[in-house]
Design a protein around this motif. Structure first.
Motif, mmCIF file in Angstrom:
data_model
loop_
_atom_site.group_PDB
_atom_site.id
_atom_site.type_symbol
_atom_site.label_atom_id
_atom_site.label_comp_id
_atom_site.label_asym_id
_atom_site.label_seq_id
_atom_site.Cartn_x
_atom_site.Cartn_y
_atom_site.Cartn_z
ATOM 1 N N VAL A 87 6.446 -11.045 0.027
ATOM 2 C CA VAL A 87 5.183 -10.315 -0.085
ATOM 3 C C VAL A 87 5.211 -9.465 -1.344
ATOM 4 O O VAL A 87 6.205 -8.780 -1.628
ATOM 5 C CB VAL A 87 4.967 -9.419 1.151
ATOM 6 C CG1 VAL A 87 3.684 -8.609 1.007
ATOM 7 C CG2 VAL A 87 4.931 -10.259 2.425
ATOM 8 N N VAL A 89 4.398 -6.301 -3.247
ATOM 9 C CA VAL A 89 4.102 -4.914 -2.903
ATOM 10 C C VAL A 89 3.733 -4.144 -4.168
ATOM 11 O O VAL A 89 4.527 -4.060 -5.107
ATOM 12 C CB VAL A 89 5.315 -4.248 -2.212
ATOM 13 C CG1 VAL A 89 5.031 -2.777 -1.921
ATOM 14 C CG2 VAL A 89 5.664 -4.989 -0.923
ATOM 15 N N ASN A 90 2.530 -3.612 -4.195
ATOM 16 C CA ASN A 90 2.076 -2.843 -5.349
ATOM 17 C C ASN A 90 2.889 -1.553 -5.459
ATOM 18 O O ASN A 90 2.996 -0.809 -4.480
ATOM 19 C CB ASN A 90 0.585 -2.526 -5.201
ATOM 20 C CG ASN A 90 -0.014 -1.995 -6.486
ATOM 21 O OD1 ASN A 90 0.298 -0.893 -6.926
ATOM 22 N ND2 ASN A 90 -0.886 -2.779 -7.083
ATOM 23 N N ARG A 97 2.899 -2.498 2.745
ATOM 24 C CA ARG A 97 2.947 -3.896 2.318
ATOM 25 C C ARG A 97 1.543 -4.320 1.903
ATOM 26 O O ARG A 97 0.772 -4.827 2.713
ATOM 27 C CB ARG A 97 3.486 -4.770 3.441
ATOM 28 C CG ARG A 97 4.975 -4.599 3.690
ATOM 29 C CD ARG A 97 5.390 -5.148 5.025
ATOM 30 N NE ARG A 97 4.825 -4.357 6.115
ATOM 31 C CZ ARG A 97 5.031 -4.598 7.403
ATOM 32 N NH1 ARG A 97 5.759 -5.626 7.764
ATOM 33 N NH2 ARG A 97 4.502 -3.827 8.333
ATOM 34 N N ALA A 98 1.229 -4.072 0.654
ATOM 35 C CA ALA A 98 -0.101 -4.379 0.132
ATOM 36 C C ALA A 98 -0.002 -4.644 -1.364
ATOM 37 O O ALA A 98 0.719 -3.935 -2.076
ATOM 38 C CB ALA A 98 -1.063 -3.224 0.398
ATOM 39 N N THR A 99 -0.720 -5.649 -1.837
ATOM 40 C CA THR A 99 -0.740 -5.976 -3.257
ATOM 41 C C THR A 99 -1.872 -5.242 -3.952
ATOM 42 O O THR A 99 -1.746 -4.793 -5.085
ATOM 43 C CB THR A 99 -0.858 -7.500 -3.448
ATOM 44 O OG1 THR A 99 0.040 -8.166 -2.561
ATOM 45 C CG2 THR A 99 -0.518 -7.886 -4.875
ATOM 46 N N TYR A 104 -2.946 -8.662 0.614
ATOM 47 C CA TYR A 104 -1.661 -8.923 -0.025
ATOM 48 C C TYR A 104 -1.478 -10.399 -0.290
ATOM 49 O O TYR A 104 -2.056 -11.265 0.368
ATOM 50 C CB TYR A 104 -0.491 -8.306 0.724
ATOM 51 C CG TYR A 104 0.104 -8.979 1.948
ATOM 52 C CD1 TYR A 104 0.385 -10.347 2.011
ATOM 53 C CD2 TYR A 104 0.505 -8.200 3.031
ATOM 54 C CE1 TYR A 104 0.987 -10.915 3.111
ATOM 55 C CE2 TYR A 104 1.115 -8.763 4.147
ATOM 56 C CZ TYR A 104 1.355 -10.129 4.166
ATOM 57 O OH TYR A 104 1.956 -10.689 5.254
ATOM 58 N N THR A 105 -0.670 -10.664 -1.328
ATOM 59 C CA THR A 105 -0.282 -12.016 -1.698
ATOM 60 C C THR A 105 1.177 -12.219 -1.324
ATOM 61 O O THR A 105 1.995 -11.316 -1.463
ATOM 62 C CB THR A 105 -0.464 -12.234 -3.216
ATOM 63 O OG1 THR A 105 -1.850 -12.236 -3.535
ATOM 64 C CG2 THR A 105 0.130 -13.562 -3.660
#
Length: 380
Positions: A87, A89-90, A97-99, A104-105
């Protein structure tokens, strides 16, 4: 005591009491909401605006992702886990857990003839084939084999299993609305798939493998002899969109003027109800003709940009990201973005995920562009 001294004493006492009050507010898990321009330390508007935010960021497939994907496939076996995904992670959102803020990708490699057991979740997802021609997703009884550029839906609460039915490893990219669903406290997973009360490692096919194309592959023609509500409903009934069709559409119109802010862009849509394939996210394929450069665009929607063909540049708030196929670039909402095809002979094809339909549903979608002369104009 003179009035001036008395005022100073009062001010000192007030400052001490203010400091103590703010400490108590913080200790008791509250936030003060009274903006006071002179009180910089406790300017609530400034603090709200400067909260946790995604930042523009790039993940290189060749340099960063591919070596780790290959290593994970070697070290984490099918016996260790039902899934093996990385995953993105930005850095601005860690540890979430987020892009970008709502999406998220993830990247995934499946070994030859490896199919994971079925599961389902309240997050919706797509799979996009990157390498290999026999990626596999079985979703709600439709067994789908897909390759480079093909887009496969796994809608919320639909049983599905992923894998590879070919003799070579296959890599695909996923996009999920997981961060949004998690924020809404609606995230759920299930792993024990049953048929007739018995646990099963694979779904039994209930539809032909060409069902999506067979029923919905003729634009403007909707069969009345089938039920279009698949799974729990609320998504497109087409579970696979083939790259060949969308690539041919872009190629056929490569001489069209296009949009100066987006080049040539095609959206994946629901053929029955119209609009995006999901309520929570939407997807596009975009062509930049040789030498093409888009005008600056800023929008409240966040984007995930993943090149499929060609090389170029994505410029976000003045920061230049040189991209190659299979990279991912996070473009947070309210960022100025320009796209550049640096080749004089070859097109660039970009896959883009966006949360614009969520913002639009709440009346929060805004878009601005800059003219060639630099003037800012409102687009939406």
């Amino acid at each position: 005591m003179t009035s001036t001294v008395a005022e100073q004493v009062m001010q000192t006492g007030r400052a001490e009491e203010l400091a103590a009050m703010y400490e108590q507010i913080n200790t008791k898990n509250m936030f003060p909401f009274w903006a006071k321009r002179a009180d910089v330390e406790h300017d609530d508007i400034k603090q709200l605006m400067e909260g946790v935010k995604a930042i523009p960021f790039q993940w290189s497939f060749k340099r960063d992702l591919e070596p780790l994907i290959q290593q994970s496939a070697r070290l984490i076996t099918h016996a260790d886990s039902d899934r093996r995904s990385l995953v993105l992670v930005n850095p601005g959102l860690k540890p979430k857990r987020a892009t970008v803020s709502t999406l998220y990708t993830a990247y995934r490699l499946n070994d030859p003839n490896e199919v994971m057991p079925p599961h389902r979740h309240t997050a919706s997802a797509i799979r996009l084939g990157l390498t290999g021609q026999q990626n596999f997703t079985g979703v709600e009884g439709e067994d789908i084999v897909f390759g480079h550029g093909d887009l496969v839906l796994t809608p919320r609460d639909t049983w599905h299993n992923h894998g590879n039915v070919g003799s070579e490893p296959a890599i695909n990219l996923s996009v999920l609305d997981y961060p949004l669903v998690e924020t809404l406290n609606a995230l759920q997973f299930e792993h024990d798939y049953k048929e007739d009360g018995q646990l099963k490692k694979k779904q039994t096919a209930r539809f032909s493998s060409d069902y999506s194309a067979r029923m919905y592959g003729s634009g403007g023609l909707t069969p009345r002899f089938i039920d279009h509500r698949r799974g729990v409903g609320g998504s497109s009934p087409v579970y696979v969109y083939r790259y060949e069709a969308i690539r041919e559409l872009l190629e056929r119109n490569k001489d069209w003027d296009g949009n100066p802010y987006e080049g040539l862009q095609v959206e994946y849509t629901d053929p029955v109800r119209g609009g995006p394939v999901y309520k929570t996210m939407t997807f596009f394929m975009q062509m930049l003709r040789p030498g093409e450069r888009t005008l600056p665009l800023k929008q409240t929607a966040s984007l995930l940009v993943s090149p499929l063909e060609g090389k170029g540049q994505c410029i976000v708030d003045g920061q230049t990201f040189d991209f190659e196929p299979f990279d991912t670039i996070a473009v947070p909402g309210n960022s100025w973005m320009e796209l550049v095809n640096t080749s004089a002979t070859e097109p660039v094809i970009l896959f883009i995920a966006s949360d614009e339909n969520v913002l639009d549903a709440f009346g929060l979608l805004q878009r601005f562009g800059k003219t060639a002369g630099g003037e800012v104009v409102r687009l939406v």
